[in-house]
Scaffold this motif. Structure first.
Motif, short mmCIF file in Angstrom:
data_model
loop_
_atom_site.label_atom_id
_atom_site.label_comp_id
_atom_site.label_asym_id
_atom_site.label_seq_id
_atom_site.Cartn_x
_atom_site.Cartn_y
_atom_site.Cartn_z
N LYS A 156 12.72 17.87 30.36
CA LYS A 156 13.77 17.52 31.30
C LYS A 156 14.31 18.46 32.39
O LYS A 156 15.65 18.55 32.48
CB LYS A 156 14.55 16.41 30.69
CG LYS A 156 13.80 15.44 29.97
CD LYS A 156 14.73 14.62 29.29
CE LYS A 156 14.66 13.36 28.71
NZ LYS A 156 12.88 13.31 28.12
N THR A 157 13.63 19.40 32.79
CA THR A 157 14.28 20.47 33.56
C THR A 157 13.43 20.61 34.94
O THR A 157 12.58 20.14 35.26
CB THR A 157 14.15 21.92 33.09
OG1 THR A 157 12.71 22.32 33.01
CG2 THR A 157 14.84 22.07 31.87
N ILE A 158 14.58 20.99 35.94
CA ILE A 158 14.04 21.08 37.31
C ILE A 158 14.94 22.68 37.64
O ILE A 158 15.85 22.78 37.40
CB ILE A 158 14.84 20.11 38.37
CG1 ILE A 158 14.22 18.85 38.01
CG2 ILE A 158 14.23 20.54 39.76
CD1 ILE A 158 15.00 17.63 39.02
N THR A 159 13.84 23.43 37.95
CA THR A 159 14.23 24.73 38.46
C THR A 159 14.13 24.82 40.19
O THR A 159 13.27 24.82 40.91
CB THR A 159 13.12 25.82 38.01
OG1 THR A 159 13.30 25.74 36.86
CG2 THR A 159 13.69 27.39 38.25
N TYR A 160 15.33 25.40 40.72
CA TYR A 160 15.40 25.46 42.04
C TYR A 160 15.41 27.20 42.52
O TYR A 160 16.21 27.93 41.64
CB TYR A 160 16.80 24.87 42.81
CG TYR A 160 16.45 23.51 42.65
CD1 TYR A 160 16.03 22.76 43.84
CD2 TYR A 160 17.31 22.88 41.64
CE1 TYR A 160 16.05 21.19 43.75
CE2 TYR A 160 17.34 21.59 41.49
CZ TYR A 160 16.65 20.64 42.54
OH TYR A 160 16.86 19.27 42.61
N ARG A 161 14.68 27.77 43.42
CA ARG A 161 14.81 28.91 43.66
C ARG A 161 15.30 28.99 45.48
O ARG A 161 14.73 28.53 46.17
CB ARG A 161 13.31 29.65 43.62
CG ARG A 161 13.57 31.03 44.03
CD ARG A 161 12.09 31.81 43.56
NE ARG A 161 11.08 31.16 44.32
CZ ARG A 161 10.40 31.29 45.34
NH1 ARG A 161 10.88 32.32 46.18
NH2 ARG A 161 9.30 30.46 45.58
N THR A 181 22.22 27.67 51.99
CA THR A 181 21.06 28.31 51.30
C THR A 181 19.88 27.43 51.43
O THR A 181 20.03 26.11 51.06
CB THR A 181 21.26 28.74 49.86
OG1 THR A 181 22.38 29.73 49.84
CG2 THR A 181 20.40 29.13 49.23
N LYS A 182 18.93 27.94 51.69
CA LYS A 182 17.66 27.04 51.56
C LYS A 182 16.84 27.38 50.36
O LYS A 182 16.70 28.46 49.76
CB LYS A 182 16.46 27.15 52.79
CG LYS A 182 15.52 26.47 52.79
CD LYS A 182 14.62 26.77 54.15
CE LYS A 182 13.55 26.14 54.32
NZ LYS A 182 12.76 26.16 55.66
N GLU A 183 16.45 26.15 49.79
CA GLU A 183 16.08 26.26 48.26
C GLU A 183 14.93 25.66 48.31
O GLU A 183 14.42 24.50 49.19
CB GLU A 183 17.03 25.91 47.26
CG GLU A 183 17.27 24.54 47.25
CD GLU A 183 18.65 24.39 46.68
OE1 GLU A 183 18.85 23.27 46.29
OE2 GLU A 183 19.42 24.85 46.36
N VAL A 184 13.74 25.84 47.22
CA VAL A 184 12.63 25.13 47.03
C VAL A 184 12.71 24.92 45.49
O VAL A 184 13.07 25.41 44.56
CB VAL A 184 11.42 25.87 47.13
CG1 VAL A 184 11.07 26.36 48.57
CG2 VAL A 184 11.28 27.23 46.36
N VAL A 185 11.90 23.60 45.05
CA VAL A 185 11.71 23.43 43.99
C VAL A 185 10.79 24.13 43.25
O VAL A 185 9.61 24.13 43.58
CB VAL A 185 11.33 21.92 43.59
CG1 VAL A 185 11.20 21.48 42.16
CG2 VAL A 185 12.73 20.98 44.15
N TRP A 188 23.68 23.45 33.26
CA TRP A 188 23.06 24.34 34.50
C TRP A 188 23.16 25.69 33.88
O TRP A 188 23.93 26.23 33.47
CB TRP A 188 24.34 24.23 35.56
CG TRP A 188 24.74 22.94 36.01
CD1 TRP A 188 25.32 21.71 35.27
CD2 TRP A 188 24.35 22.59 37.39
NE1 TRP A 188 25.40 20.81 36.28
CE2 TRP A 188 24.70 21.15 37.45
CE3 TRP A 188 23.87 23.02 38.45
CZ2 TRP A 188 24.73 20.59 38.89
CZ3 TRP A 188 23.82 22.58 39.78
CH2 TRP A 188 24.25 21.07 39.66
N THR A 189 21.89 26.22 34.39
CA THR A 189 21.70 27.57 34.22
C THR A 189 21.57 28.40 35.41
O THR A 189 20.64 28.04 36.31
CB THR A 189 20.58 27.66 33.29
OG1 THR A 189 20.68 27.20 32.03
CG2 THR A 189 20.29 29.22 33.01
N ILE A 190 22.18 29.54 35.78
CA ILE A 190 22.12 30.15 36.88
C ILE A 190 21.54 31.64 36.54
O ILE A 190 22.23 32.36 35.76
CB ILE A 190 23.41 30.36 37.79
CG1 ILE A 190 24.02 29.00 37.83
CG2 ILE A 190 23.24 31.36 39.01
CD1 ILE A 190 25.31 28.87 38.49
#
Length: 90
Positions: free
Chosen positions: A20-25, A8-12, A55-57
Protein backbone atom coordinates in the motif's frame (compact mmCIF):
# COMPACT_ATOMS: atom_id res chain seq x y z
CA UNK A 1 8.73 26.94 2.22
CA UNK A 2 11.15 29.41 3.76
CA UNK A 3 8.79 32.27 2.95
CA UNK A 4 8.42 31.56 -0.76
CA UNK A 5 6.42 29.35 -3.09
CA UNK A 6 7.98 26.16 -4.33
CA UNK A 7 7.00 24.44 -7.56
CA UNK A 8 8.08 20.89 -8.26
CA UNK A 9 7.16 18.49 -11.02
CA UNK A 10 7.03 14.87 -9.93
CA UNK A 11 6.29 11.47 -11.38
CA UNK A 12 4.84 8.37 -9.81
CA UNK A 13 7.87 6.12 -9.68
CA UNK A 14 6.21 3.08 -8.13
CA UNK A 15 2.92 1.77 -6.82
CA UNK A 16 3.06 -1.25 -4.55
CA UNK A 17 -0.44 -2.52 -3.87
CA UNK A 18 0.74 -5.25 -1.50
CA UNK A 19 2.53 -2.75 0.78
CA UNK A 20 0.00 0.00 0.00
CA UNK A 21 2.70 2.47 -1.03
CA UNK A 22 3.09 5.13 -3.70
CA UNK A 23 6.52 6.58 -4.47
CA UNK A 24 6.86 10.01 -6.07
CA UNK A 25 10.16 11.32 -7.50
CA UNK A 26 10.89 14.97 -8.26
CA UNK A 27 11.98 15.43 -11.87
CA UNK A 28 12.24 19.22 -12.07
CA UNK A 29 11.53 22.37 -10.14
CA UNK A 30 12.63 24.30 -7.09
CA UNK A 31 13.32 21.34 -4.82
CA UNK A 32 16.01 20.07 -7.21
CA UNK A 33 17.90 23.34 -6.90
CA UNK A 34 18.83 22.30 -3.35
CA UNK A 35 18.66 18.50 -3.54
CA UNK A 36 20.28 16.14 -6.07
CA UNK A 37 17.41 13.71 -5.62
CA UNK A 38 14.11 13.90 -3.81
CA UNK A 39 11.52 11.14 -3.26
CA UNK A 40 8.37 10.93 -1.19
CA UNK A 41 6.90 7.56 -0.24
CA UNK A 42 3.36 7.48 1.14
CA UNK A 43 2.12 4.30 2.80
CA UNK A 44 -1.40 3.49 3.97
CA UNK A 45 -1.45 1.28 7.09
CA UNK A 46 -4.77 -0.20 8.22
CA UNK A 47 -5.11 -0.20 12.06
CA UNK A 48 -8.44 -1.68 13.11
CA UNK A 49 -11.17 0.71 11.98
CA UNK A 50 -8.65 3.49 11.31
CA UNK A 51 -5.95 3.96 8.70
CA UNK A 52 -2.57 5.47 9.43
CA UNK A 53 -0.43 7.17 6.82
CA UNK A 54 3.36 7.03 6.89
CA UNK A 55 5.31 9.66 4.94
CA UNK A 56 8.94 8.90 4.10
CA UNK A 57 11.16 11.50 2.48
CA UNK A 58 14.41 10.42 0.84
CA UNK A 59 16.75 13.14 -0.38
CA UNK A 60 20.37 13.93 -1.15
CA UNK A 61 21.56 17.46 -0.45
CA UNK A 62 23.63 19.21 -3.13
CA UNK A 63 26.12 20.31 -0.47
CA UNK A 64 26.51 20.32 3.31
CA UNK A 65 25.20 23.92 3.57
CA UNK A 66 21.74 22.97 2.30
CA UNK A 67 19.31 22.55 5.23
CA UNK A 68 17.37 19.38 5.88
CA UNK A 69 13.80 19.80 4.52
CA UNK A 70 12.24 20.59 7.91
CA UNK A 71 9.80 23.11 6.38
CA UNK A 72 8.57 20.39 4.04
CA UNK A 73 7.94 18.14 7.03
CA UNK A 74 5.94 20.93 8.64
CA UNK A 75 3.92 21.24 5.44
CA UNK A 76 3.28 17.46 5.38
CA UNK A 77 2.07 17.57 9.00
CA UNK A 78 -0.26 20.49 8.21
CA UNK A 79 -1.54 18.76 5.06
CA UNK A 80 -2.19 15.54 6.99
CA UNK A 81 -4.06 17.39 9.74
CA UNK A 82 -6.21 19.25 7.20
CA UNK A 83 -6.98 16.02 5.34
CA UNK A 84 -7.86 14.24 8.60
CA UNK A 85 -10.18 17.09 9.63
CA UNK A 86 -11.91 16.92 6.26
CA UNK A 87 -12.32 13.13 6.32
CA UNK A 88 -13.73 13.17 9.86
CA UNK A 89 -16.46 15.58 8.69
CA UNK A 90 -17.45 13.42 5.72
Amino acid sequence: MYGKNYVTKEVVEAINEENKTITYRAIEGDVLKEYKSFKVIIQSIPKGEATWVRWTIEYEKRNKNIPHPIKLLEFVIHLSEELDDHLVQV
